[in-house]
Design an enzyme around this catalytic site. Structure first.
Site, mmCIF file in Angstrom:
data_model
loop_
_atom_site.group_PDB
_atom_site.id
_atom_site.type_symbol
_atom_site.label_atom_id
_atom_site.label_comp_id
_atom_site.label_asym_id
_atom_site.label_seq_id
_atom_site.Cartn_x
_atom_site.Cartn_y
_atom_site.Cartn_z
ATOM 1 N N HIS B 65 0.635 3.708 39.308
ATOM 2 C CA HIS B 65 1.946 3.563 38.674
ATOM 3 C C HIS B 65 1.786 3.237 37.195
ATOM 4 O O HIS B 65 1.835 2.084 36.783
ATOM 5 C CB HIS B 65 2.686 2.445 39.401
ATOM 6 C CG HIS B 65 4.169 2.487 39.198
ATOM 7 N ND1 HIS B 65 5.058 2.183 40.188
ATOM 8 C CD2 HIS B 65 4.909 2.786 38.110
ATOM 9 C CE1 HIS B 65 6.293 2.281 39.724
ATOM 10 N NE2 HIS B 65 6.222 2.651 38.458
ATOM 11 N N LEU B 68 2.812 6.557 30.886
ATOM 12 C CA LEU B 68 2.043 6.913 29.688
ATOM 13 C C LEU B 68 2.946 7.397 28.556
ATOM 14 O O LEU B 68 2.498 7.584 27.438
ATOM 15 C CB LEU B 68 0.989 7.977 30.027
ATOM 16 C CG LEU B 68 -0.138 7.466 30.939
ATOM 17 C CD1 LEU B 68 -1.054 8.624 31.347
ATOM 18 C CD2 LEU B 68 -0.945 6.368 30.260
ATOM 19 N N HIS B 183 11.346 4.517 44.242
ATOM 20 C CA HIS B 183 11.787 3.316 43.522
ATOM 21 C C HIS B 183 13.009 2.818 44.287
ATOM 22 O O HIS B 183 14.049 3.475 44.279
ATOM 23 C CB HIS B 183 12.125 3.707 42.085
ATOM 24 C CG HIS B 183 12.867 2.678 41.283
ATOM 25 N ND1 HIS B 183 12.336 2.104 40.152
ATOM 26 C CD2 HIS B 183 14.094 2.126 41.440
ATOM 27 C CE1 HIS B 183 13.212 1.242 39.648
ATOM 28 N NE2 HIS B 183 14.291 1.238 40.412
ATOM 29 N N HIS B 236 6.462 -0.685 43.817
ATOM 30 C CA HIS B 236 6.740 -2.051 43.338
ATOM 31 C C HIS B 236 7.716 -2.864 44.188
ATOM 32 O O HIS B 236 8.779 -3.252 43.712
ATOM 33 C CB HIS B 236 7.200 -2.042 41.876
ATOM 34 C CG HIS B 236 8.236 -1.025 41.488
ATOM 35 N ND1 HIS B 236 9.349 -0.778 42.241
ATOM 36 C CD2 HIS B 236 8.314 -0.211 40.405
ATOM 37 C CE1 HIS B 236 10.073 0.153 41.642
ATOM 38 N NE2 HIS B 236 9.457 0.512 40.529
ATOM 39 N N ASN B 282 12.024 -3.984 35.883
ATOM 40 C CA ASN B 282 12.805 -3.515 37.019
ATOM 41 C C ASN B 282 11.878 -2.922 38.071
ATOM 42 O O ASN B 282 11.149 -1.993 37.763
ATOM 43 C CB ASN B 282 13.827 -2.463 36.557
ATOM 44 C CG ASN B 282 14.894 -2.227 37.606
ATOM 45 O OD1 ASN B 282 15.165 -3.097 38.422
ATOM 46 N ND2 ASN B 282 15.472 -1.032 37.605
ATOM 47 N N ASP B 309 2.664 -0.652 37.225
ATOM 48 C CA ASP B 309 3.946 -0.327 36.582
ATOM 49 C C ASP B 309 3.854 -0.582 35.064
ATOM 50 O O ASP B 309 4.809 -1.051 34.434
ATOM 51 C CB ASP B 309 5.110 -1.119 37.197
ATOM 52 C CG ASP B 309 6.465 -0.503 36.856
ATOM 53 O OD1 ASP B 309 6.497 0.562 36.196
ATOM 54 O OD2 ASP B 309 7.483 -1.099 37.234
ATOM 55 N N HIS B 313 6.659 -0.577 25.654
ATOM 56 C CA HIS B 313 7.842 -0.434 24.805
ATOM 57 C C HIS B 313 7.491 -0.964 23.421
ATOM 58 O O HIS B 313 6.813 -1.978 23.304
ATOM 59 C CB HIS B 313 9.024 -1.234 25.357
ATOM 60 C CG HIS B 313 9.581 -0.663 26.620
ATOM 61 N ND1 HIS B 313 10.301 0.512 26.653
ATOM 62 C CD2 HIS B 313 9.510 -1.094 27.896
ATOM 63 C CE1 HIS B 313 10.655 0.768 27.913
ATOM 64 N NE2 HIS B 313 10.186 -0.184 28.676
#
Lengths: 341, 432
Positions: B65, B68, B183, B236, B282, B309, B313
């Protein structure tokens, strides 16, 4: 006791609240003078940084700053470079570069004053209301108003043991969150009165009672604090209709008649007349007194943060000794100050 | 996987640990494969010596997970920088999530990202979207993507909301022999929730999403798995309720696997009290009871994998107000150390969760997840389990800095990483 920021009521604690309220007493007296102004913060600059429209809170802070002789900068998102893509952080940096001593921050998102406080290098940060989270100066002026109004009615002015009902949309209310902290810190017994959809999902640690039946409480309350109901709540499946809300939770004329004679009716404004409260109940309430007290309480907060004895003021000293209403000018004489006052 | 002819190397003095157990052995690598494992190996002349004294030599880690961000969000991460961060974290393979811009929902985009991956320091497998544009309305061309080797499909970032569409997707996927990865979030119930709903969201005045928003979709997908018999992987998982559902589904023999992310077993929603969006993710950070349940489920085998995950950012995105900031945290460089530091289970279990079990779920067992024996692809990581270090975001190889662990001291560090026979990390430094 002094502070570097006022973000949450919890930053003050019971002693801090009491101290700000004592200072507010002095500033109420200042506001009643023919020239309602003292030089306590002359040379200081207070910026009101409002990312959300709020004419009354902004004017209240700016009036407070001017009555302390501070310079005032007004930043509002509508006319700012935020529309040109400038980030919140850059905005804070820009204002600090202008030599601002305090940033009064209002934002529709919870927590923004905490972010600003992390970025600010030297300015004190005052939370002017963040999202659904807190509005500490509103809570302080509410506590102050309760004390003053009760004294005026010949009642014991302390909040300890008072029964306070906070009625309405607690879930989305920063006023309610700060009031619960402040009233609770001063020993009041708070009951939240709302349909379950307008309460926060959890009240763990709030130290409040909950009721869904305003009528059963009316006769017992010393303070009925009505919260503003936003009309968009109807579209979020939180309420069937305004009419039903008013029928169940509105302070109608009929309900107001059942209150004890000395019960205070309060509201943070702006009031939806006929929704949270009937029009003639508004006129008998202390709502306009809350607004007037707001200026004195915000003077107290700004003085507490920036005045003599504060962390930002110089020289540091025992705060209790400072008389804000006749404080010496930095490098000037107190005669001058009295003349101005 | 990069096609290169790296120099031969020998990993000396470590303890080899794979699914088959552990033994003291040196490992000789040449031509991209393991050529010898033993106590008296004879490396070719000129072989690079990698010291593994006091270290565990394991199959490289596999991340199920990884975001990229390429194409479309190159200011946050690229295949190259993300793969470098992966190598530093001990990974020799990552599965690139398809929530790029545009989404990886066609053979052309799969091929484009695979091409970028060919130059990366570790193997980059590509996950495809289940629905066109991840919009949840029409099936993406899964067969044409599967023909290029895609083995996992997901609309990650969103769950497939329409139960009928998810049913059809599972049925279609079962014919291709691929796995759908969900998800789990019921968007109607989660509606605008920026953090876990509970005492903290209530206190902080932030809209919450209840644990049940995740659990409802776990419940639905288990039912659809039963209906279709298709393989399903749950991404997740973050709540104790989800784990109870998973445990029951596995006991019933359904072909379900599931992963947990390191932040969900090391942090709680209390962290949001700082209002720092670096703690926004999330599914959101949950309560302490959920953290305990995840740790237990990782140790007892209910969960099959730890997956990062990894969600880079740029700084400015994480300086927005909490409710406006995008969710996501870095994870590749801290996952192993967090697992070693925080989980109450032996290193063998940690490595099974990070290497050979995710390799199986990703369909990468041909090259990844061991065992460490002659003839196998040389994808290895060398771990110093006792090394203590402090997380410094400025030292990250990622283009972004949004780790929630800045300043945290951890135990266990990747010393070397060997990917496709090439030493891509030596003594904690990336070589490419």
């Amino acid at each position: 006791m002094t502070g570097t920021n006022l973000l949450s009521v919890a930053d003050l604690g019971p002693d801090g609240i009491a101290e700000v309220l004592r200072l507010a007493d002095r500033f109420v007296e200042v506001s009643s003078r023919p020239i309602p102004k003292v030089p306590a913060l002359r040379g200081k600059t207070v910026a009101s940084v409002f990312f959300e429209d709020s004419t009354r809170t902004r004017l209240s802070f700016e009036t407070a700053a001017r009555r302390l002789s501070a310079d005032v900068l007004t930043f509002s998102a509508g006319s700012s470079s935020l529309n040109k893509g400038e980030s919140l952080r850059d905005t804070v940096g820009t204002l600090e570069a202008m030599g601002v001593d305090a940033l009064v921050v209002r934002h529709r998102s919870s927590g923004v004053p905490w972010q600003v406080a992390r970025w600010a290098r030297r300015a004190a940060v005052v939370n002017g209301g963040d999202g659904w989270h807190e509005h500490p100066t509103q809570a302080l002026l509410d506590c102050y108003t309760v004390g003053v109004e009760r004294r005026a009615r010949g009642l014991r002015p302390g909040l300890s043991g008072l029964r306070v009902g906070i009625v309405g949309d607690v879930r989305h209310s920063r006023v309610a969150r700060s009031d619960v902290l402040a009233f609770g810190a001063l020993g009041a017994e708070v009951t939240l009165v709302a349909p379950p959809t307008l309460l926060p999902p959890s009240l763990d640690g709030w130290g409040v009672a909950v009721s869904h039946d305003l009528d059963s409480l009316l006769g017992e309350l010393d303070v009925v604090y009505l919260l503003r109901l936003q009309r968009e709540r109807m579209t979020e499946a939180l309420l069937p209709s305004l009419r039903e809300y008013t029928a169940e939770y509105g302070l109608t004329r009929r309900r107001a008649a059942r209150l004890a004679p000395d019960t205070l009716v309060m509201h943070p404004g702006p009031v939806n007349r006929g929704v949270e409260v009937d029009s003639d109940v508004v006129d008998a309430s202390v709502i306009t007194h809350q607004v007037a007290n707001g200026v004195a309480v915000r003077m107290a907060v700004l003085f507490w943060l920036l005045g003599a004895g504060s962390a930002a003021g110089a020289p540091p000293g025992p705060h209790e000794a400072a008389d804000p209403a006749a404080v010496a000018l930095p490098g000037g004489g107190s005669d001058d100050a009295r003349a101005l006052a | 996987m990069p096609e290169r002819s790296p120099e031969p190397l020998v990993v000396r003095g470590g303890t080899v640990l794979d699914a088959g157990g552990s033994r003291r052995a040196d490992v000789v690598v040449a031509g991209g494969v393991v050529v010898a494992v033993g106590s008296r190996v004879d490396p070719p002349p000129g072989a690079i010596e990698l010291d593994a004294t006091g270290c565990v030599v394991a199959p490289g880690l596999v991340d199920l997970h990884t975001h990229l961000r390429e194409p479309g969000r190159e200011e946050a991460e690229t295949v190259e920088t993300g793969a470098r961060a992966a190598a530093l974290g001990g990974y020799t393979a990552v599965v690139a999530m398809p929530n790029t811009d545009p989404a990886i929902d066609s053979a052309a985009l799969v091929a484009a990202v695979r091409e970028l991956g060919r130059r990366a320091p570790v193997e980059v497998a590509v996950a495809g979207a289940i629905t066109v544009g991840r919009e949840g309305t029409r099936l993406a061309p899964m067969a044409e993507m599967a023909r290029l080797g895609v083995r996992l499909f997901t609309d990650d970032g969103r769950g497939v909301q329409d139960a009928r569409l998810m049913r059809r997707a599972l049925e279609y996927a079962s014919g291709l022999g691929v796995t759908l990865a969900e998800h789990c979030e019921d968007e109607a119930l989660a509606a605008g929730g920026q953090m876990h709903e509970g005492p903290w969201s209530s206190r902080l005045g932030i809209a919450g999403q209840p644990a049940e928003a995740e659990e409802l979709m776990v419940m639905r997908d288990i039912a659809l798995c039963r209906l279709t018999g298709a393989r399903l992987h749950l991404l997740h998982l973050s709540t104790s309720g989800s784990l109870a559902l998973l445990r029951a589904a596995k006991a019933g023999g359904l072909p379900i696997t599931a992963e947990a992310a390191p932040h969900h077993f090391t942090l709680t929603d209390e962290a949001v009290a700082s209002f720092d969006p670096v703690f926004k993710v999330n599914p959101p950070l949950r309560g302490a009871a959920d953290v305990d349940a995840l740790k237990f489920a990782l140790a007892d085998g209910t969960l099959d994998a730890i997956a990062t995950d990894h969600a880079p950012h740029p700084a400015e995105a994480k300086e927005l107000p909490f409710d406006e900031a995008p969710p996501g945290m870095l994870g590749l460089e801290t996952a192993l150390a967090l697992a070693l530091s925080e989980l109450d289970c032996p290193i063998e279990t940690v490595l099974s969760l990070l290497s050979w079990q995710p390799a199986r779920i990703a369909g990468l067992t041909a090259t990844q997840g061991g065992p460490v024996e002659p003839g196998r692809s040389a994808n290895l990581c060398v771990i110093d389990p006792a090394a203590r270090w402090t997380v410094d975001p400025d030292r990250s190889a990622s283009r972004s800095r949004n780790t929630p662990y800045a300043g945290r001291e951890l135990t266990g560090r990747v010393r070397h990483t060997v990917a496709a026979g090439e030493a891509v990390v030596v003594d904690g430094e990336a070589l490419r």
